[in-house]
Design a protein around this motif. Sequence first.
Motif: not given
Lengths: 459, 606
Positions: A336, A351-352, A427-429, A434
């Motif tokens: 990222r 953020l995450l 970007k999101p995870s 995960n």
Amino acid sequence: MLKIIVPTMMLIPLTWLSKPSMIWINTTAYSMLISLIGLTYLNQFTDNNLNFSLLFFTDSLSAPLLVLTTWLLPLMLMASQHHLSKETLTRKKLYITMLVTLQLLLIMTFTATELIMFYILFEATLMPTLIIITRWGNQTERLNAGLYFLFYTLVGSLPLLIALLWLQSNLGTLNLLVIQYWTQPLLSSWSNTLLWLACMMAFMVKMPLYGLHLWLPKAHVEAPIAGSMVLAAVLLKLGGYGMMRITILLNPLTDFMAYPFMMLSLWGMIMTSSICLRQTDLKSLIAYSSVSHMALVIVAVLIQSPWSYMGATALMIAHGLTSSMLFCLANSNYERIHSRTMILARGLQTLLPLMAAWWLLASLTNLALPPTINLVGELFVVMASFSWSNITIILMGINITITALYSLYMLITTQRGKYTHHVKNIKPSFTRENSLMALHLLPLLLLSLNPKVILGPIY
Amino acid sequence: MNLFTSSILVTLFMLTLPIMMANTSMYINKLYPRYVKTTISYAFMISLIPTMMFLHLGQDTMISNWHWITIQTMKLSLSFKFDYFSMIFVPVALFVTWSIMEFSIWYMHSDPYINRFFKYLLLFLITMMILVTANNMFQLFIGWEGVGIMSFLLIGWWYGRTDANTAALQAILYNRIGDVGFIMAMAWFLTNLNTWDLQQIFMANHENLNIPLIGLLLAATGKSAQFGLHPWLPSAMEGPTPVSALLHSSTMVVAGVFLLIRFHPLMEHNKTLQTITLCLGAITTLFTAVCALTQNDIKKIVAFSTSSQLGLMIVTIGINQPYLAFLHICTHAFFKAMLFMCSGSIIHSLNDEQDIRKMGGLFKALPFTTTSLIVGSLALTGMPFLTGFYSKDLIIETANTSYTNAWALLMTLVATSMTAAYSTRIMFLALLGQPRFSPIITINENDPHLINSIKRLLFGSIFAGFLISYNITPTTTPQMTMPHYLKMMALIVTILGFILALELNLMMQNLKFKYPSGLFKFSNMLGYFPTIIHRLMPKTNLLMGQKSASTLLDMTWMEKILPKSISHFQMKSSTAVSNQKGLIKLYFMSFMLTLTLSLLTLSFHG
């Protein structure tokens, strides 16, 4: 044994014959299935071992490492998807082939019966690793790192070859199942001292011992994610595994030969931990933390008591999963932020949040929170070293403190505080990431419930 | 007898229910905090059953189930010990937590992650329960480390703030130093006694126990913020006020004292360790009381007072009265949690103002909080027939009549009188006099969550001491006879402290210091401790890490000695040996010369 080796080999045609869209999912799924086969070996229902053939066997020491190896391949595949997404199809396939080859060699290394075959496979693992580091690393320094990696390990292990040849001619066999009964006590003489050094140095370099560890941070930092993962999780453990296998040949010399190496390790773990405190580079920090944890394993193996062996085995497995997870987390930051520098990726918890939870759990396992297996390993090692000499508790204590400190320093720097402006549009995870973290963490938690499967041969 | 174990297990099991619920839609519900609070209140009520039974029958129970692992000759299983200490502490902790949970509903209501906050508090409570009920050292260690980590998470709750993160890290660091002691004790017990089970450890031979006991004392020093490892406790006030009330006053910080109480069967025969413990406690209680005298942050004052009381408990253990120390743990929990909640109420009402110089006159605006704060402070100073009296007075009396280190006991007495002094200071500056806060603040303490929770602890602060000391079986023979002046000593020094502080405050209110005196600076700067230790030590260590470990050894020497020098020598020797020197001109010249010469000779020959 063939039921692991043959499917692993067949992963290569699977890779090359799969549809372009399916190469990742196919290989990941199949390697995950292969890792399930290995799980049965954790159940060592007899005290000695499981013989598969004349060439391969597994006992309670190698079975956990074998399972760790097979477990790691799907995780490596999952972790590398992103950074290969811009490569051409052939290169992707080649990369997967490299990983599979490495896997194959590692599986055979951990189960080899003959020491000389172990040696050959041990050396053979260098090649895929070298290619992974020097071909798929990110910066120019990867070539230098590859050189360091190759030469340190080669220089260390060539004397081992000579020692093994001598042992073969002396004992008449190098079969691991037999030599423990045939071995003679070594007299203390210069040549035997050299024999001890020749046998141990190969693994000490691999571990790595403090002072011979320079290749490790370089290799870790420059390797692509899968390379870092396999290096930290499995390749370092080859050293510990080899040491535990070969020390049976070297008694009673180990009693006094161990002192300088014990001192180096005890001192080195504090030095490397305090280096961790000053690292700005995330991957380098994790690499140095590996050196510090492996120093504990060296101490444990050299003490040679039942408790220390149990501690060493448990610590190897625990560290394998934990450090691999930390590298994955570092990589998810890297993908990222495009930098390994910690200060550029601050305050990511805002953020995450889910990733922050993984970070927290990974840091906590790294600092050996009870009742994780990391603690079981570390505690047993501390117990063994305390009974070996009471004073070591001071050094161990300092190390325990610093380990907690740098683990949480890493957590706070990356997750806490205010986030920087340039990370606003990251970007999101992904689910992939995960699940990758979950697959690292699940074994750690499950093993905490029943640590005896990874406590090794003496248990 | 079945009711005993089953109800206590129900109590413990109930606490895990809201944690399990965190996976369901319950967790995203707005009612989750109330659910947690109610669960704890039920757990408290159920836990009263076994406690009553224990008080009635006086029977220790040990449950051993779920065999975890057997390593060689040592068996580790999940096992709980329900004895005097755990059976009385569990309801006290649950009661206090219940009130604090209710208080947090009010205090944290605007926090977007209030559910997570409650989950953390509950997780903390569970680890605390594991700690107090553990029957083997490994399980104790799980709880021990668990409370440490939960304290890290809760201090760093507002993770955007640098101060909160530093304080959290500081707490972990000091606790970790203590953990080393714990691990050392574990290692010693393992090597010498081959067991981690408490009752087997207590059967140990009472000689040569110095090493494990020093380890345990170090562990207690870290966790209970004794002198040397104390700075984390005031720093931990960066966390939300409910956290300070729960962790840093009533439960987690007493874990160290609790550990020493647990291990008193080993300690009671060891004179050396008791002397060390006594002196450590006395230094702590005096030093932190001195620090509390000049602080201006209301939470810091209460934190230092907690530290001082912890020192008093350690002193009590030092004079071989673990049961009294335990009684003080229990009574202290009520009024100290309440003091924190009162300061939380004030802070919240004054728009996050923590400086007592900017308060004043709150007795009109916050009558209920004022009442509670004053009752709490009086209980803290040991006013007769409030909760604190029943333990503190006994402790001072026992100390006065004992023959041990007189200096340590004198220091404790001075600290006791200072307790009254700084309590007066809070009351005087925060509650009395003219308001000094900005007038637009809307003060409101009429939320039932706030009122009920404080009220419950208020009753606790008044009656709990009586109830507990009335019901428990006497364990050590109290000193029955003593001279008048010794009997009255505790009261006299406290009243002296009150009067002195009142006079000083009245006199000094409108005066201005020309220069702060050396003593004032010492107290206000916390004995220069953080300045010295928190600057010098990390700086040297980090500098060593950077300069000697990283730059000098790793990057220079090791790289020079092995790889660089080898490649250098290879290069040098290869150039030295090789014929090829790269002298292109010379080579071409000689080539040309030979060519021309040979051509010439050829042509001449021809």
